[in-house]
Write a protein that holds these residues in place. Sequence first.
Motif, short mmCIF file in Angstrom:
data_model
loop_
_atom_site.label_atom_id
_atom_site.label_comp_id
_atom_site.label_asym_id
_atom_site.label_seq_id
_atom_site.Cartn_x
_atom_site.Cartn_y
_atom_site.Cartn_z
N TYR A 81 0.83 -1.20 0.00
CA TYR A 81 0.00 0.00 0.00
C TYR A 81 0.87 1.26 0.00
CZ TYR A 81 -4.58 -2.16 0.74
OH TYR A 81 -5.76 -2.85 0.57
N GLU A 127 -3.16 -4.60 -11.02
CA GLU A 127 -4.42 -4.96 -10.37
C GLU A 127 -4.42 -4.51 -8.91
OE1 GLU A 127 -7.98 -5.86 -9.51
OE2 GLU A 127 -7.30 -6.21 -11.56
N GLU A 128 -3.28 -4.60 -8.24
CA GLU A 128 -3.17 -4.09 -6.87
C GLU A 128 -3.47 -2.59 -6.84
OE1 GLU A 128 0.45 -6.99 -5.22
OE2 GLU A 128 0.82 -4.89 -5.72
N ARG A 130 -5.19 -0.78 -9.00
CA ARG A 130 -6.61 -0.53 -9.26
C ARG A 130 -7.46 -0.82 -8.02
NH1 ARG A 130 -9.98 -3.51 -14.06
NH2 ARG A 130 -9.21 -5.36 -12.95
N TYR A 131 -7.14 -1.91 -7.33
CA TYR A 131 -7.88 -2.29 -6.12
C TYR A 131 -7.76 -1.20 -5.05
CZ TYR A 131 -8.99 -4.88 -1.84
OH TYR A 131 -9.52 -5.27 -0.64
N ARG A 134 -9.74 1.96 -6.08
CA ARG A 134 -11.18 1.74 -5.90
C ARG A 134 -11.57 1.87 -4.44
NH1 ARG A 134 -12.40 -3.53 -9.75
NH2 ARG A 134 -12.96 -2.39 -11.65
N GLY A 135 -10.83 1.21 -3.57
CA GLY A 135 -11.15 1.27 -2.15
C GLY A 135 -11.08 2.67 -1.59
N THR A 151 -14.35 5.56 -9.98
CA THR A 151 -13.51 4.40 -10.28
C THR A 151 -14.21 3.30 -11.06
OG1 THR A 151 -14.10 3.38 -8.15
CG2 THR A 151 -12.15 4.80 -8.20
#
Length: 374
Positions: A81, A127-128, A130-131, A134-135, A151
């Motif tokens: 993160y 993908e990480e 994007r995840y 989004r969150g 998003t």
Amino acid sequence: MSSQNYKYKASFVVGHKPDGKPIRKYIQDNSKAKFDAKVRALKALTDRGGTPNKFTVEQWAWQWYHIYKEPHIGASQRNTYEAHFRLRICPQIGAMALADVKPYRLQQLINEATTDDGKPLSASTAEELRYIIRGLFEQAEINGLIPTSPTRKLEISAEPAKERRSLTQDEERIVREVAKKHYAGPWVLLMLDCGLRRGETVAIGANDIKDGLLRISRAVEYKTNSNQATIKEPKSESGVRFVPIPAELVAQLNTKTRYFFLQKDGTMLTQTNLRRMWSSFHRACDRAAGAKIYRNKIIEHAFAEDITPHYLRHTYCTNLYRQGVDLKTAQYLMGHADISTTANIYSHVTEEDVRNITAKKGKNKGGIKKNPYL
């Protein structure tokens, strides 16, 4: 075009300054439909307690992370993160107000994101990213900081993730020959013959061996760009497992200390230690495979440069398949929480495996029988 030329204009009080003066938000447009949409969006935002432009993306990102994510994830995920924040999100959109971020800007961020050395992101890393995005924005919407999350329908545009593989039979033979003499041999064999993850090899010792079985219940994590190790318990029950350990391997391990592998001063191995061990072992394999050397420097490799310690664990799983171990048992021995992870490795039948099957069945007139339904 000056503001007084707009057909539709309105002013709304969205808050008050410390001295009591109102904070106004001005909405104006020549299109009645767009004007009405802006008014509705502002009303939806203020009705839920949000204040336009109160947070920048960077301010909200770290607040969201510390409140919603950091308390519930391990060191490895925290590193992930924080790296995405420092390297990609904050440099690109950190100074923007949350309410000003549009979907196209987020898509642009994902499209242009790179690793810290400037290379395109792998599909898994994209993908990480994007995840996380989004969150971050969906929680901002839930908290009333923005009217809607921007998003939706974000696409991944990244290089395909490099597929991990098991060692070829020739590569495995070389690894086993080198392991007989190299100081890192027992460490390598714990991954190759017991399926341990690299972090699990650091936190394991003599107390974990009993009746020919090795109990795997701990691992270490290292902070990004740091040698500081943290011993962690498994996230799920699947992380605790017992695996058979060859007697000849047990005889090679140091069973007099708390952990099998330690530094000279008796402290736990660092990331630097692990990298040096593997680099030395890999070089020995390269030389054993016939690499060309000039003045003690390898100038032409004979052992694949991309082989990492994880290939050994992957090979362990492939060998379980070759030995006829059923999928459910293999999942347990690998410590996979999701059986699909094990199944994916089991599905990687190599050309060598096919040749072996053909050789065995070749005794039965013509090898593998043709499918009558084709």
